[in-house]
Design a protein around this motif. Sequence first.
Motif: not given
Lengths: 154, 824
Positions: B121, B44-45, B89-90, B41, B15, B11, B86, B117
Amino acid sequence: MTTVIMRTTARAIVPIILVVAISLFFEGHNLPGGGFIGGVLTVTAFAIVYMAFGLDFLERGVLGRDVDPGKGASRDRVVVAYRRLFAYGFAIAVASGLVPLLFGRPFLTQTYEPLEGIPIYDYLGIASALAFDFGVYCVVVGGLLTILSVVGAE
Amino acid sequence: MSPDLAMVVAAVALPFVAAALTPVFFRVLGEGTGFAGTVVALASFGLLATQYGSEGSVSLEWIPSLNIALRFYVDGWALLFALLACGIGALIFTYSPAYMHGESGLVRYYAALLAFMGSIVGVALAADLIAIFLFWELTSLASFVLIGYYTADDSSQYAARMAMFITVGGGLFLLVGFLLLSIVAGDVLGPGAAFNLAAMLEEPDAIAAALRERGLFLPVLGLLAIGAGTKSAQVPLHFWLPNAMAAPTPVSAFLHSATMVKVGVYFIGRVRPILVGPEWLFLFATLGLTTMTVCAIMAVASTDIKELLAYSTASHLGLMVAGFGFTSVYGAETGVFHLFNHALFKAALFLVAGIVAHEAGTREIDELGGLRHDLPVTAVITTIVALSMAGIPPFNGFYSKELLFEAAVEAIHHHDIGVLGVLYPAVAVFGSIFTVLYSLRFLSLFFGERPEALGHVHRPPVTLLVPPAVLALLAAVVSVDPQIAVDAIVQSGLEATAVDPQEMHVGLPTSYSTPVGMSAVTIGVGLVAFPFYGRIHDVVRGVVGATPQIRPNWWYDVIVEGLSDEGRSFAEYVHDGHLRTYASWTLGATCALALTGFVAAGAIAPTEFGLEATVPIALVLLVAVIGAVAVARSDSHIAGVLTLSILGFMIAIFYILASAPDLALTQLVVETLVLVIFLLVIEEIPESYEIGIGNVGTVVRDAVLSVAVGATAFVTVLVTTGARPDGASNIARYYAQRAVPEGGGTNIVNVILVDFRGFDTLGELAVVALAAISILTLIVMRDRSEGDALTDMPDGNNELTDDEPTDDEPDGTRRGGSSGGADE
């Protein structure tokens, strides 16, 4: 300083210097010498050529290429070659250090392999450090010659 | 459940990997690269979401010899922050393509945004002090690139520099704080845990006690507060945040509202269990409430919608800091819950501001109004989030602000804070009134009269509308039932930041209490005062305009300009283009440093030394000395260089006699090369060139300097050789014994160079390569600066380069060239 004496001497000594430089490079592991010293000596040979025949000699006299006076010294093809030489040399040194990683050894681990029963030499030790040392040689020759030719052209 | 290392690392790393691949994405997708960012994003989320409910630390070995690891700690608080980064960010990535349509430099933009981002994180999850610092400064670097996105724009550059200067500078304070903390933690928890924040959080009381015992509690608290305060734009270092609005709006939304500026708040929450106490209360509650009030007032004075939002962000950050500052459990509840709420409404507001600026073509508050006719959907979104920002019930901002009031009132019960017990609630109410005012002002952009001058306002494309709509929807859900958010994530965040966590319940008040009264006063006064908004705005602007000294921005400019001027004049003094000056300063500084070092280490002691030299050595050294004298007395360059090389060759012979053949060979070869290069260069130097002996002052200065250099060299030789043990040292024996079996070479020097200490040699290679590159660069750059660029001017360039330097600097360039040769 392009006198006749200078040129004649240069013709005689430059090949000798180059041969000595190369032998210094190869015997470095067991006798005084090595990549750095060999490299510096090679540069000395080139410096003498520059001194005796002028800076454009290599480009014009040896390689038979025309020198474009408009371009700065740093753009000469010989200088470009020097630049490449030290870049490649550095790459060789780093790559020789990375190889041991493939065998699970730390970065820059070196080893050697004694070879026996070889004609003429009888015994020859091949060290992996030679590759690294060759990188050193290339960086020294390329780097110093770049500096020398660019600064010398000023 | 303990977290899964692979998931967490993926995760954080994803990015960064995507940032490195951005040029590839851009080649394939063009302006649609933003949607690739959305995917990253969301990925990662998703990876982080799989860790939901887990708690614990996982680590990856990094620098084991220093006990530094890439350690990640997952708990509710870290997840809350990382998921926010995240998730928002998305949305930002979805919003960007439409907003940044037609801009150049999009590769840089998306790469920096992705790295930004990733580093946020990283800060959220990292549990190793060094790793936190690394990610922390990475956020500053990425934001520097993003704020300075419009590279041709002076204000953008200025803002980017300011943000960098403040936040990176603050990060350095943080680093010192970390180091102090690690020293204490290393003693308490064992050296293995010196940088392990996760281990420290397990024993907060022991760490706090040890810190107090050594008197390091206040320094550590102060240093961490400076670091967090600069990042989270606390007074008096809040001014970089409004300036940072020079960034493109999606960046502002990301940077101001959701993430980077909250990193400081996040970190305050993270270390809260360790450092909480009376000092903590005093420091952070005061700092936070001051920031909240000052920035709320400044927001009312703003004329630009983004400036208003930026000041309001700083104000809300103050609210969160103040919340964490209050030591009761309500304090932690305020901090955690408001961080969550603020991210929802402020990101949406910035995105709305972006839509307004994009579609209406202006950001001036006075030029906007009645936008609900043109932007109906945006108006609905704005209504929800602006009322939330104002803290009007039942919108979500109300609940967390109510908690602040509760914490402020509660503070009296926890500590004996005297008059502050009244002051804190009063200031909280006072600041909140301004919050209501500017929130309503922002909302009024959509209502009331539509100004005549406002041209046609386009409908925004759907990708601009969806992200704020999603946020507004979430805010609405939390508004209707805040307990959903509390159960989902806020409660677990609270448990990580509060000392005595308890079940958290929020909802609309059903009976009267002091905080409810405070809220009523806030909203009531805000509504009553709103008709006089214009007058309040003018008064605040008038006061600030009349006395620039109360603006920290003014101080920043004065200090930075003063420093630059000082630096410039100092630079002119130290390097004025004459090699002489360079050499004097360098040599003088080196001597001073070396001698000071010897004195400080007590290395200089009166020693007896006998002269033991064999006849050949004495003879060689004698010739060397004669050579040295001859150099000083030579009256031409050639003679000088030749006699100088006598000295060099004698030293080579000395090495041979002292049985160091390798050294001798090197010395011989290098000496020869230097001699040849000197001769090559000297040929070019005009005969007439001579250094004129200056006035008496110069002579005295040079004499003193040369004596100092000689003395330093002499002392150094004495000290260093004196400290050498008799006979072969362990190291020497080690190398002598291992050279043949392990290196396979009988030349120990070379075996050391390539086998045992190959890494050093590699470093030296880099130095040679760098020297060559820098000389090339210097010369190419000089050609460019003097004439036009090389490519533009193929002819006549040489004449320029040959003539100009000799006119400008009679000796600098020429001698610079020869010294470049001598360096080798």
